[in-house]
Design an enzyme around this catalytic site. Structure first.
Site, PDB file in Angstrom:
ATOM      1  CE  LYS A  43       0.155  -4.127  -0.511  1.00 27.62           C
ATOM      2  NZ  LYS A  43       0.139  -3.781   0.937  1.00 27.62           N
TER       3      LYS A  43
ATOM      4  CE1 TYR B   9       5.414  -2.890   1.572  1.00 23.40           C
ATOM      5  CE2 TYR B   9       5.390  -5.126   0.712  1.00 23.40           C
ATOM      6  CZ  TYR B   9       4.789  -3.885   0.868  1.00 23.40           C
ATOM      7  OH  TYR B   9       3.549  -3.653   0.316  1.00 23.40           O
TER       8      TYR B   9
ATOM      9  NE  ARG C 134      -0.262   6.386   0.563  1.00 24.01           N
ATOM     10  CZ  ARG C 134       0.310   5.396   1.269  1.00 24.01           C
ATOM     11  NH1 ARG C 134       1.214   4.590   0.702  1.00 24.01           N
ATOM     12  NH2 ARG C 134      -0.014   5.191   2.522  1.00 24.01           N
TER      13      ARG C 134
ATOM     14  CB  THR D  61      -2.503   1.340   6.224  1.00 23.19           C
ATOM     15  OG1 THR D  61      -1.695   2.403   5.722  1.00 23.19           O
ATOM     16  CG2 THR D  61      -1.714   0.043   6.235  1.00 23.19           C
TER      17      THR D  61
ATOM     18  NE  ARG E  86      -4.222  -0.137   1.138  1.00 22.15           N
ATOM     19  CZ  ARG E  86      -3.119   0.511   1.477  1.00 22.15           C
ATOM     20  NH1 ARG E  86      -3.184   1.688   2.076  1.00 22.15           N
ATOM     21  NH2 ARG E  86      -1.928  -0.012   1.208  1.00 22.15           N
TER      22      ARG E  86
ATOM     23  CG  ASN F 289      -3.192  -3.174   2.620  1.00 20.28           C
ATOM     24  OD1 ASN F 289      -2.487  -3.728   1.779  1.00 20.28           O
ATOM     25  ND2 ASN F 289      -2.720  -2.257   3.439  1.00 20.28           N
TER      26      ASN F 289
ATOM     27  CG  HIS G 183       3.047  -0.474  -2.593  1.00 19.51           C
ATOM     28  ND1 HIS G 183       3.582  -0.119  -1.375  1.00 19.51           N
ATOM     29  CD2 HIS G 183       3.753   0.213  -3.541  1.00 19.51           C
ATOM     30  CE1 HIS G 183       4.590   0.741  -1.593  1.00 19.51           C
ATOM     31  NE2 HIS G 183       4.715   0.956  -2.887  1.00 19.51           N
TER      32      HIS G 183
ATOM     33  CD  GLU H 156       7.996   2.202  -3.676  1.00 24.06           C
ATOM     34  OE1 GLU H 156       8.129   2.304  -2.444  1.00 24.06           O
ATOM     35  OE2 GLU H 156       6.909   2.397  -4.259  1.00 24.06           O
TER      36      GLU H 156
HETATM   37  P1  ADP Z   1       0.830   1.681   3.241  1.00 25.85           P
HETATM   38  O1  ADP Z   1       0.795   0.458   2.341  1.00 25.85           O
HETATM   39  O2  ADP Z   1      -0.557   2.259   3.469  1.00 25.85           O
HETATM   40  O3  ADP Z   1       1.827   2.714   2.794  1.00 25.85           O
HETATM   41  P2  ADP Z   1       2.759   0.947   5.325  1.00 25.85           P
HETATM   42  O4  ADP Z   1       3.818   1.440   4.385  1.00 25.85           O
HETATM   43  O5  ADP Z   1       2.740   1.482   6.719  1.00 25.85           O
HETATM   44  O6  ADP Z   1       1.291   1.178   4.700  1.00 25.85           O
HETATM   45  O7  ADP Z   1       2.851  -0.645   5.446  1.00 25.85           O
HETATM   46  C1  ADP Z   1       3.185  -1.431   4.331  1.00 25.85           C
HETATM   47  C2  ADP Z   1       2.269  -2.638   4.310  1.00 25.85           C
HETATM   48  O8  ADP Z   1       2.525  -3.442   5.456  1.00 25.85           O
HETATM   49  C3  ADP Z   1       0.763  -2.330   4.399  1.00 25.85           C
HETATM   50  O9  ADP Z   1       0.180  -1.959   3.169  1.00 25.85           O
HETATM   51  C4  ADP Z   1       0.222  -3.638   4.906  1.00 25.85           C
HETATM   52  O10 ADP Z   1       0.145  -4.626   3.869  1.00 25.85           O
HETATM   53  C5  ADP Z   1       1.314  -4.054   5.893  1.00 25.85           C
HETATM   54  N1  ADP Z   1       1.026  -3.580   7.254  1.00 25.85           N
HETATM   55  C6  ADP Z   1       1.099  -2.299   7.721  1.00 25.85           C
HETATM   56  N2  ADP Z   1       0.782  -2.221   9.024  1.00 25.85           N
HETATM   57  C7  ADP Z   1       0.508  -3.504   9.415  1.00 25.85           C
HETATM   58  C8  ADP Z   1       0.115  -4.116  10.659  1.00 25.85           C
HETATM   59  N3  ADP Z   1      -0.043  -3.378  11.751  1.00 25.85           N
HETATM   60  N4  ADP Z   1      -0.075  -5.454  10.673  1.00 25.85           N
HETATM   61  C9  ADP Z   1       0.096  -6.208   9.561  1.00 25.85           C
HETATM   62  N5  ADP Z   1       0.475  -5.695   8.354  1.00 25.85           N
HETATM   63  C10 ADP Z   1       0.671  -4.370   8.275  1.00 25.85           C
HETATM   64 MG    MG Z   2       3.897   2.528   2.613  1.00 26.75          MG
END
Ligand code: ADP
Ligand code: MG
Length: 140
Positions: free
Chosen positions: A11, A51, A87, A93, A104, A114, A117, A128
């Site tokens: 990212k 997203y 993962r 996350t 992370r 973070n 992805h 994707e």
């Molecule tokens: P992951 O990337 O671990 O699969 P998610 O799919 O739930 O997590 O979320 C996608 C992305 O959205 C996260 O990697 C992060 O960059 C952002 N994100 C998730 N939850 C939050 C939150 N509560 N506040 C701000 N950004 C968030």
């Molecule tokens: Mg995700």
């Protein structure tokens, strides 16, 4: 033994801090193989489409701002059970909840910024990968 492919993004917080190589080293040390890679600057439309599953979430607008704030590196990774394996290598996350040694935990700045992805299922990995790469760009 199931060889799978997953989709990865380094990212904008990672590219801004010049961490492409350090994160790739973690990926490769975990025995995951980078079989396609390119650096892009996502458009707003591309970030919103990617997203789209999160479009009702309160953080969606901020997340799209962040994902378009600088370059990203998109990748295809291959390996045994690589979707779950990546993962695990990524960590939780929220970096505050991530295990030591995960990408992370080591590199993320916040729950939003973070660093990486990774696809969450075989079905989403295929969608994707196809969104960002053509077959000729993937060299397994
Ligand atoms: P992951 O990337 O671990 O699969 P998610 O799919 O739930 O997590 O979320 C996608 C992305 O959205 C996260 O990697 C992060 O960059 C952002 N994100 C998730 N939850 C939050 C939150 N509560 N506040 C701000 N950004 C968030
Ligand atoms: Mg995700």
């Amino acid at each position: 033994m199931t060889i799978q492919r997953t989709f990865s993004i380094l990212k904008p917080d990672a590219t801004r801090r010049n961490l492409t190589g350090e994160i790739n080293a973690v990926i490769e040390k975990a025995n995951l193989k980078i079989i396609a890679q390119k650096r892009l600057h996502l458009s707003r439309g591309q970030a919103e489409a990617f997203y789209g599953v999160h479009k009702e979430r309160s953080f969606f607008g901020d997340l799209c701002d962040f994902m378009t704030s600088g370059p990203v590196v998109v990748q295809v990774l291959e390996g045994e059970n690589v979707i779950a394996a990546y993962r695990d290598v990524m960590g939780a996350t929220n970096p505050e909840n991530a295990d030591a040694g995960t990408i992370r935990k080591e590199f993320a700045e916040s729950i939003e910024a973070n660093s990486v992805h990774g696809s969450d299922s075989l079905e989403n990995a295929a969608i994707e990968i196809a969104y960002f790469f053509s077959g000729i760009e993937i060299v397994g």
